[in-house]
Motif scaffolding. Structure first.
Motif, short mmCIF file in Angstrom:
data_model
loop_
_atom_site.label_atom_id
_atom_site.label_comp_id
_atom_site.label_asym_id
_atom_site.label_seq_id
_atom_site.Cartn_x
_atom_site.Cartn_y
_atom_site.Cartn_z
N GLY A 190 0.80 -1.21 0.00
CA GLY A 190 0.00 0.00 0.00
C GLY A 190 0.83 1.25 0.00
O GLY A 190 2.04 1.24 0.29
N MET A 191 0.19 2.37 -0.33
CA MET A 191 0.83 3.68 -0.27
C MET A 191 0.38 4.36 1.02
O MET A 191 -0.73 4.13 1.49
CB MET A 191 0.44 4.51 -1.49
N ASN A 192 1.26 5.19 1.58
CA ASN A 192 0.91 5.83 2.85
C ASN A 192 1.62 7.16 2.97
O ASN A 192 2.72 7.36 2.43
CB ASN A 192 1.24 4.91 4.03
N ASP A 193 0.97 8.07 3.69
CA ASP A 193 1.52 9.40 3.93
C ASP A 193 2.32 9.40 5.24
O ASP A 193 1.87 8.89 6.26
CB ASP A 193 0.38 10.41 4.02
N ARG A 194 3.51 10.01 5.17
CA ARG A 194 4.33 10.18 6.37
C ARG A 194 4.80 11.62 6.40
O ARG A 194 5.70 12.00 5.64
CB ARG A 194 5.52 9.22 6.37
N ASP A 195 4.15 12.39 7.24
CA ASP A 195 4.52 13.81 7.40
C ASP A 195 4.54 14.56 6.08
O ASP A 195 5.43 15.35 5.79
CB ASP A 195 5.89 13.93 8.08
N GLY A 196 3.53 14.27 5.25
CA GLY A 196 3.38 14.99 4.00
C GLY A 196 4.12 14.40 2.82
O GLY A 196 4.00 14.91 1.70
N GLU A 197 4.90 13.33 3.05
CA GLU A 197 5.60 12.66 1.95
C GLU A 197 4.96 11.30 1.70
O GLU A 197 4.53 10.62 2.63
CB GLU A 197 7.08 12.48 2.30
N LEU A 198 4.93 10.89 0.43
CA LEU A 198 4.25 9.65 0.07
C LEU A 198 5.25 8.50 0.00
O LEU A 198 6.35 8.64 -0.56
CB LEU A 198 3.55 9.82 -1.28
N PHE A 199 4.83 7.36 0.58
CA PHE A 199 5.63 6.15 0.57
C PHE A 199 4.85 5.04 -0.13
O PHE A 199 3.62 4.99 -0.07
CB PHE A 199 5.95 5.69 2.00
N LEU A 200 5.59 4.12 -0.75
CA LEU A 200 5.03 2.87 -1.26
C LEU A 200 5.59 1.77 -0.37
O LEU A 200 6.79 1.45 -0.46
CB LEU A 200 5.41 2.65 -2.72
N GLY A 201 4.74 1.22 0.50
CA GLY A 201 5.26 0.33 1.51
C GLY A 201 6.24 1.09 2.39
O GLY A 201 5.92 2.13 2.95
N GLU A 202 7.48 0.62 2.46
CA GLU A 202 8.52 1.29 3.24
C GLU A 202 9.43 2.18 2.38
O GLU A 202 10.38 2.77 2.89
CB GLU A 202 9.37 0.24 3.97
N SER A 203 9.13 2.27 1.09
CA SER A 203 10.00 3.00 0.18
C SER A 203 9.48 4.41 -0.07
O SER A 203 8.32 4.57 -0.48
CB SER A 203 10.12 2.27 -1.15
N PRO A 204 10.28 5.43 0.16
CA PRO A 204 9.83 6.79 -0.15
C PRO A 204 9.71 7.00 -1.65
O PRO A 204 10.52 6.50 -2.42
CB PRO A 204 10.95 7.67 0.43
N LEU A 205 8.67 7.73 -2.05
CA LEU A 205 8.47 8.01 -3.47
C LEU A 205 9.05 9.37 -3.88
O LEU A 205 9.00 9.74 -5.05
CB LEU A 205 6.98 7.95 -3.81
N SER A 206 9.56 10.11 -2.93
CA SER A 206 10.33 11.35 -3.20
C SER A 206 9.49 12.47 -3.77
O SER A 206 9.98 13.27 -4.57
CB SER A 206 11.52 11.04 -4.14
N PHE A 207 8.22 12.53 -3.36
CA PHE A 207 7.41 13.70 -3.69
C PHE A 207 6.32 13.86 -2.64
O PHE A 207 5.97 12.90 -1.94
CB PHE A 207 6.82 13.61 -5.11
N PRO A 208 5.76 15.06 -2.51
CA PRO A 208 4.73 15.28 -1.49
C PRO A 208 3.46 14.49 -1.79
O PRO A 208 3.07 14.33 -2.96
CB PRO A 208 4.47 16.79 -1.60
N THR A 209 2.81 14.03 -0.76
CA THR A 209 1.56 13.29 -0.92
C THR A 209 0.53 14.12 -1.69
O THR A 209 -0.22 13.59 -2.51
CB THR A 209 1.00 12.91 0.45
N ALA A 210 0.50 15.43 -1.45
CA ALA A 210 -0.49 16.29 -2.11
C ALA A 210 -0.35 16.27 -3.62
O ALA A 210 -1.34 16.44 -4.35
CB ALA A 210 -0.36 17.73 -1.59
N ALA A 211 0.87 16.05 -4.14
CA ALA A 211 1.06 16.03 -5.58
C ALA A 211 0.38 14.83 -6.23
O ALA A 211 0.11 14.85 -7.43
CB ALA A 211 2.55 16.02 -5.91
N MET A 212 0.09 13.79 -5.45
CA MET A 212 -0.62 12.62 -5.96
C MET A 212 -2.11 12.68 -5.64
O MET A 212 -2.93 12.15 -6.40
CB MET A 212 -0.03 11.34 -5.36
#
Length: 329
Positions: free
Chosen positions: A32-54
């Motif tokens: 799953g994807m999840n928000d961590r302090d405004g940043e989006l992760f896929l599982g445990e991997s950071p996706l390197s962009f703000p959650t809001a952009a998605m």
């Protein structure tokens, strides 16, 4: 497509997913994807962009205009395609498509939607595609290059293309980063895997005679068609030399290649030049892959700097979406 869009260059390849669907569809192995302090992760991997952009439509609209685009076409990120347990994903698919239609309807033509559909069950796909065809601001669907071990030259995936063509829906083919053991490092699952997946689907469409059966199909392959432009000569040689290659299509692959749409995310002017040498000039459309880290950061500037003018890009984008030319709308 019902409705119209803002004037200007159209980015046909960008992503959006509402927050309540970040968990991804049933059976998804990625955590799953999840928000961590405004940043989006896929599982445990950071996706390197703000959650809001998605997830946030206002953010996407603002970024679209900041990029100098007239409009942006949004579809689900490939992790959200319902391919792992499709029979259990009907509610997820319906929710995405309903929320997508609502989201784009509030953007005054800045955003256009490409919905989601199952590829394992033609009747289920037809029901969802019919709803999408009636929705304001929805131009078609985004689909993976392969599903259930099949691409678009046979079985249900091919039939789904037929339904989309009959309904006048555009189809965007986007790779999924399918895992392979030899690609488990250096991000090769993306750097090699994505182009190879797309190439597989292009070959299936060309050598399977799909466009001979469905001449009205508007289908676009992202990332410049992957490796397809560099392999087209090899495919043509095989088509002329071998009965098993030629069996599914009555015309050389290079002839049908000119009927496909391709986005421009090549990351290399020479690769863009090769694509333009083989593709029809009215089938090349602007893409960005927003908001991922592999996105083309200045999609319009990249193309203007390398000889494709804004009017052509707008006209091609409108054609892919099934819209009238700008001066006729």
């Amino acid at each position: 497509m019902n409705g119209d869009i803002r004037a200007g260059v159209i980015d046909v390849h960008a992503h959006w997913l509402p927050r309540d669907l970040l968990a991804l569809p049933p059976g998804n192995p990625l955590g799953g994807m999840n928000d961590r302090d405004g940043e989006l992760f896929l599982g445990e991997s950071p996706l390197s962009f703000p959650t809001a952009a998605m997830t946030d439509v206002d953010t996407i609209v603002a970024d679209t205009r900041k990029a100098g685009l007239g409009a942006r076409v949004i579809s689900a990120p490939p992790f959200a395609f319902p391919v792992h347990a499709p029979a259990a994903a009907d509610d997820y698919v319906a929710s995405f498509n309903e929320q997508l239609a609502d989201a784009v309807s509030r953007t005054d033509g800045t955003l256009v939607g490409l919905g989601m559909v199952r590829l394992d069950d033609v009747d289920a796909a037809r029901r969802e595609l019919t709803r999408l065809a009636a929705a304001e601001g929805i131009a078609g669907v985004a689909v993976p290059p392969v599903a259930c071990g099949r691409s678009y030259d046979r079985d249900a995936p091919r039939e789904v293309l037929g339904v989309a063509a009959a309904l006048g829906l555009s189809v965007l083919v986007h790779p999924m980063q399918l895992p392979r053991a030899e690609w488990d490092h250096h991000y090769l699952v993306n750097l090699i895997g994505n182009p190879v997946e797309s190439t597989t689907a292009v070959a299936a469409v060309l050598l399977g005679g799909v466009l001979e059966e469905l001449p009205d199909l508007r289908i676009c392959f992202v990332h410049g068609g992957g490796c397809a432009p560099s392999l087209l000569g090899r495919w043509g040689h095989g088509w002329r030399s071998r009965d098993d290659v030629r069996r599914g299509s009555a015309r050389p692959p290079a002839d049908s290649f000119t009927l496909l749409y391709f986005d421009t995310i090549t990351h290399d002017p020479e690769v863009l030049r090769l694509l333009r040498a083989h593709a029809s000039p009215d089938r090349i459309v602007c893409g960005s892959d927003y908001p991922f880290d592999m996105a083309q950061p200045d999609p319009v500037g990249f193309l203007l700097d390398h000889g494709i003018d804004a009017a052509t890009l707008e006209a091609n984008g409108r054609r892919f979406l099934g819209l009238k030319p700008a001066d006729a709308s």
